[in-house]
Scaffold this motif. Structure first.
Motif, mmCIF file in Angstrom:
data_model
loop_
_atom_site.group_PDB
_atom_site.id
_atom_site.type_symbol
_atom_site.label_atom_id
_atom_site.label_comp_id
_atom_site.label_asym_id
_atom_site.label_seq_id
_atom_site.Cartn_x
_atom_site.Cartn_y
_atom_site.Cartn_z
ATOM 1 N N ASP A 20 9.659 -43.176 3.139
ATOM 2 C CA ASP A 20 10.933 -43.669 3.669
ATOM 3 C C ASP A 20 11.885 -44.035 2.536
ATOM 4 O O ASP A 20 13.071 -43.718 2.568
ATOM 5 N N TYR A 24 14.051 -38.479 1.565
ATOM 6 C CA TYR A 24 14.192 -37.087 1.982
ATOM 7 C C TYR A 24 12.793 -36.485 2.145
ATOM 8 O O TYR A 24 11.817 -36.983 1.565
ATOM 9 N N PRO A 25 12.659 -35.430 2.944
ATOM 10 C CA PRO A 25 11.329 -34.863 3.230
ATOM 11 C C PRO A 25 10.641 -34.312 1.991
ATOM 12 O O PRO A 25 11.284 -33.781 1.086
ATOM 13 N N ALA A 62 9.412 -31.893 9.037
ATOM 14 C CA ALA A 62 10.865 -32.019 9.040
ATOM 15 C C ALA A 62 11.524 -30.696 9.410
ATOM 16 O O ALA A 62 10.990 -29.618 9.123
ATOM 17 N N THR A 68 12.999 -34.992 11.891
ATOM 18 C CA THR A 68 11.624 -34.601 12.204
ATOM 19 C C THR A 68 11.574 -33.730 13.445
ATOM 20 O O THR A 68 12.304 -33.937 14.408
ATOM 21 N N ALA A 111 8.543 -35.960 6.989
ATOM 22 C CA ALA A 111 9.409 -37.138 6.918
ATOM 23 C C ALA A 111 8.890 -38.200 7.878
ATOM 24 O O ALA A 111 8.080 -37.903 8.765
#
Length: 222
Positions: A20, A24-25, A62, A68, A111
């Protein structure tokens, strides 16, 4: 002495917090390189609890926009009266467990979902020591290049009498990560600032964060 997390709940919160906070993923491998780097958790714990977080809907694959694919997990209050955030963290599996092929596919990015983000932001402050959080985040920034984060770096300068004002910025998907202005007393100093920021903006960002948070030692760790 290194701090190693052993409690399953703490490990899950640590994984959610870091993913988090990065913002970003990431692929399973890229996130693993960050999570395991400082020895706070080991590979086997990372593998097991990452899979459990996917199964429980707190981490999901993601989409192209960074959201997501699966983000329909209910908030704690929607799952029944008295359901706490901690209870939600350890909820039953609702989604398929990722396969070895899924985890080895570098094109698959993961993500945090709505409940994963809630857990990361609600419980991390209470359960994870501040030193662990900050060290892990700075380590993550060292490992993940600004280019990989999709950050845009810019610099400008202006004359201020016989001196100069140098300004540098770094902006990523979360907004402004750095906006710094410094006085340069001469052209040589200005050019050194411009060159340093141009060559290593990630080091400049990490250095400012480390200095302002009192974690100067992290600048010199390999």
């Amino acid at each position: 002495m290194k701090m190693t997390l052993q409690n399953p709940e703490e490990i899950k919160i640590f994984i959610l917090y870091l993913l988090d906070r990065i913002g970003y993923p990431l692929s399973y491998s890229d996130l693993g390189a960050v999570v395991i780097r400082d020895g706070i958790i080991d590979y086997f714990a990372y593998f097991e609890y990452f899979c459990e977080l996917v199964e429980s809907g707190h981490i999901a694959e993601a989409d192209e926009d960074g959201g997501t694919v699966v983000d329909n997990s209910a908030m704690p209050g929607e799952q029944g009266a008295g359901k706490s955030v901690s209870d939600t963290l350890n909820g039953e599996a609702k989604y398929p467990r990722p396969t070895g092929e899924d985890l080895s596919d570098g094109s698959k990015k993961y993500a945090v979902t709505k409940t994963g983000r809630l857990i990361a932001r609600t419980l991390s402050e209470n359960i994870l020591m501040a030193s662990i959080r900050e060290k892990s985040y700075i380590s993550a920034m060292r490992h993940l290049s600004l280019e990989k984060r999709g950050a845009v770096c810019d610099q400008t300068f202006s004359r201020d009498g016989d001196k100069f004002t140098f300004n540098c910025t770094i902006k990523d998907k979360e907004g402004t990560a750095l906006d710094l202005s410094l006085r340069a007393d001469n052209v040589y100093q200005l050019n050194r600032m411009r060159l340093s920021f141009d060559e290593r903006p990630d080091v400049i960002l990490r250095g400012v964060v480390a200095l302002l948070t009192g974690n100067v030692d992290y600048l010199f760790e390999e």
